[in-house]
Design an enzyme around this catalytic site. Sequence first.
Site, short mmCIF file in Angstrom:
data_model
loop_
_atom_site.label_atom_id
_atom_site.label_comp_id
_atom_site.label_asym_id
_atom_site.label_seq_id
_atom_site.Cartn_x
_atom_site.Cartn_y
_atom_site.Cartn_z
N ASP A 295 0.78 -1.24 -0.17
CA ASP A 295 -0.22 -0.17 -0.06
C ASP A 295 0.82 1.29 -0.04
OD1 ASP A 295 -2.01 1.77 0.03
OD2 ASP A 295 -2.97 0.84 1.65
C1 NOJ Z 1 -4.02 3.86 0.04
C2 NOJ Z 1 -5.08 3.11 0.17
O1 NOJ Z 1 -4.91 2.36 1.38
C3 NOJ Z 1 -5.33 2.14 -0.92
O2 NOJ Z 1 -6.47 1.30 -0.90
C4 NOJ Z 1 -5.11 2.84 -2.22
O3 NOJ Z 1 -5.69 1.60 -3.33
C5 NOJ Z 1 -4.04 3.44 -2.32
N1 NOJ Z 1 -3.84 4.58 -1.43
C6 NOJ Z 1 -3.63 4.01 -3.74
O4 NOJ Z 1 -4.44 5.27 -4.03
#
Ligand code: NOJ
Length: 762
Positions: A295
């Site tokens: 993430d």
């Molecule tokens: C953080 C989020 O937790 C995740 O779900 C998301 O896909 C990513 N950012 C990318 O935007």
Amino acid sequence: MKIHTFLIILLLITLSSCKLVDYDSVKVENETIVEKQIDSLLEIMTIEEKVGQMNQYNGFWDVTGPTPKVGNAVKKYEHLRKGWVGSMLNVRGVKEVRAVQKIAVEESRLGIPLLIGFDVIHGYKTLSPIPLAESASWDLEAIKNSARIAAIEASASGINWTFAPMVDISRDARWGRVMEGAGEDPYLGSKIAQARIKGFQGDNLSDVNTIAATAKHFAAYGFSESGKEYNTVEVSASTLNNVVFPPFEAAVKSGVKSFMNAFNELNGVPATGNNFLLRDVLKEKWRFDGFVISDWGSISEMKDWGYAENDKEAAKMAVTAGSDMDMESYIYIKYLVHLVKNKEIDEAIIDDAVRRILRVKFELGLFDDPYKYCDDKREAEMIGNSKHHEAVLDVAKKSIVLLKNENNLLPLKKNGQKIVLIGALASDNNSPLGSWRLAADDNTAVSVLQGMQNYKGNDLIFKKGADVSIGKTAFTKEVVINNSDKSEFNEAKEAAKSADVVVMVLGEVGFQSGESRSRTNLQLPGVQQELLEEIYKVNKNIVLVLNNGRPLALTWADKHIPAIIEAWQLGTQTGNAVAQVLYGDYNPSGKLPMTFPRNVGQVPIYYNYKNTGRPVNSNNNVFYSHYIDVESSPLYPFGYGLSYSTFQYSNLYLKPVSLMADNPKIEVTLNIKNTSNTDGKEVVQLYIRDLFASVVRPVKELKGFELIELKAGETKAVSFILDKSTLGFYNNNGDYIVEPGKFKVFVGGSSNTSLEKEFELN
Ligand code: NOJ
């Protein structure tokens, strides 16, 4: 000759030697061909190019995480040219995607195409209901179709990979991201995960309108302590195996192409560097052959957790554990080459990660045509296509849950009524779009006011009454909307006095749920509760329409307000969907995918709890499991939802085909009757309880459901099969077992079921 041209020729040569009639082996042969192509590529890739595939850069169009300190300093275009970038996120639109793809494909040595990732969470430009709302439909076809529409639009805009579905189970309404999931139940969550993956990925990933999906966030993010975002997670082996894992395992079975790490640590080890999760469970036990993306910054954040001493160590830990691609930590590209050259990491680990990433690129057909998602004509035709509006309206109606309807206040009469509509959310074109809608234009939802204005037979008056509260209107901005101003209460009260019916639209603004929107109070935000009570003083004929991204605590409203509709945030077509339900042109059939508490102190609250040793007050004393200030039961249980029809369940019958625990099969049949004069739909739900087990089992577990349409007065027989796949559980070693002994079977229209029967396995 660029590598993809070379690979196409290789593919044609290999195919020409295949027996054309041998269809059964075609899939295996195709897989073998892809693996051979990957082998050929790996052989000619330098270690820098390999690590490059594991590196993802943000185009910085849409900010979906904290802007990294190093992010802007990196020479992204230079790295693209060197073949040091495998994927980009937050770049969208054919023109923009083509521009970056062109650099990767035409200017880098090997010309390996990019994965273009984006958070396509509940639609792209045309928005479906938020995922939690959609889950309330329990309609797997509608949910699949909604993901299909999202994929069609996103793929037409250059995107080939979505960071969805979020399959995190959560029992905590304080956590803002419950809006993004399918609620609290692993069985329903697994079915919905599969429907969404099927919708995104279609039957053939190489079709031009399909995109690779991501099961996220692995794992247990939904169990963040006290519902606080990014917080510590401690869950038992039993909860992990039986509650958290099932939707992820179902996602693997559906062929999901990628997994995303969770931000949390799990029992002391950050998910991103978690060998047990990524190697032992995901890649070995479940044999997942796609890749894992971190993430946003989660590799580097292992330092902040106090797990890795520095970035280099974090990179080593993450890649060793099985995180294949780095999103926004900028450290794979910085350290992995060095770590391999220094023999601190085995190159085989890198090869495995790159193989997984390349495999998805091949399956998407990017090597055949890297620009297949970059078609201006398709983009113009598909984005916002009118058929997509019809489809999202369909799922929006199906997502609405009727929570209360005393004296049949609903549906509203279509003529001769004075209807006063109150609440800032009623005229809001933005909030109904919900959170996670980066590509959609602001203020593009049909408001409830606009939807109701289509019904011309009544006198419709709108009064705002009050703004909503303090909210965050975008990913970065926090805007004070109203937390105390009651100056417009009186005008609304005056209008309400003489109304036949008052419709009040209250709840949360679109960005009051979502990532980093945890709340400690689950009541109507701001002065809305006071507004509701003030209006009630002058007119009791109130229909409360709720707009929210999480379960709310609505105890006062449930006691006093005769009709309540849970309308969540329903996306682009919100107002039309709500109006059709209010006026009875659509008979609601939604059921709650998450328990609604009486107050925040009950959270976490969920239907599949364990009994405790003192479940009831059997001796008329205080020593049993309860609260002294509120009932233990929820306000609205999981699976609950009314209809304008009424239903009666009867004739529950169990036919034991096999009662052997090693291969059980029990047929469950029942009758359901529509006892009203209105045609309707009902979600028939089947639950079991394993009465005694070597690991304590919940008081109820959902094991089947079916959406049944019934004409007025009609009766239908419904049947389910209970077998090994539904009667077992995971023990604390993670082994799936079915144990002999007594079971209960329950059926009904919510988790508060009406009928039950028992059987025993030998
Ligand atoms: C953080 C989020 O937790 C995740 O779900 C998301 O896909 C990513 N950012 C990318 O935007």
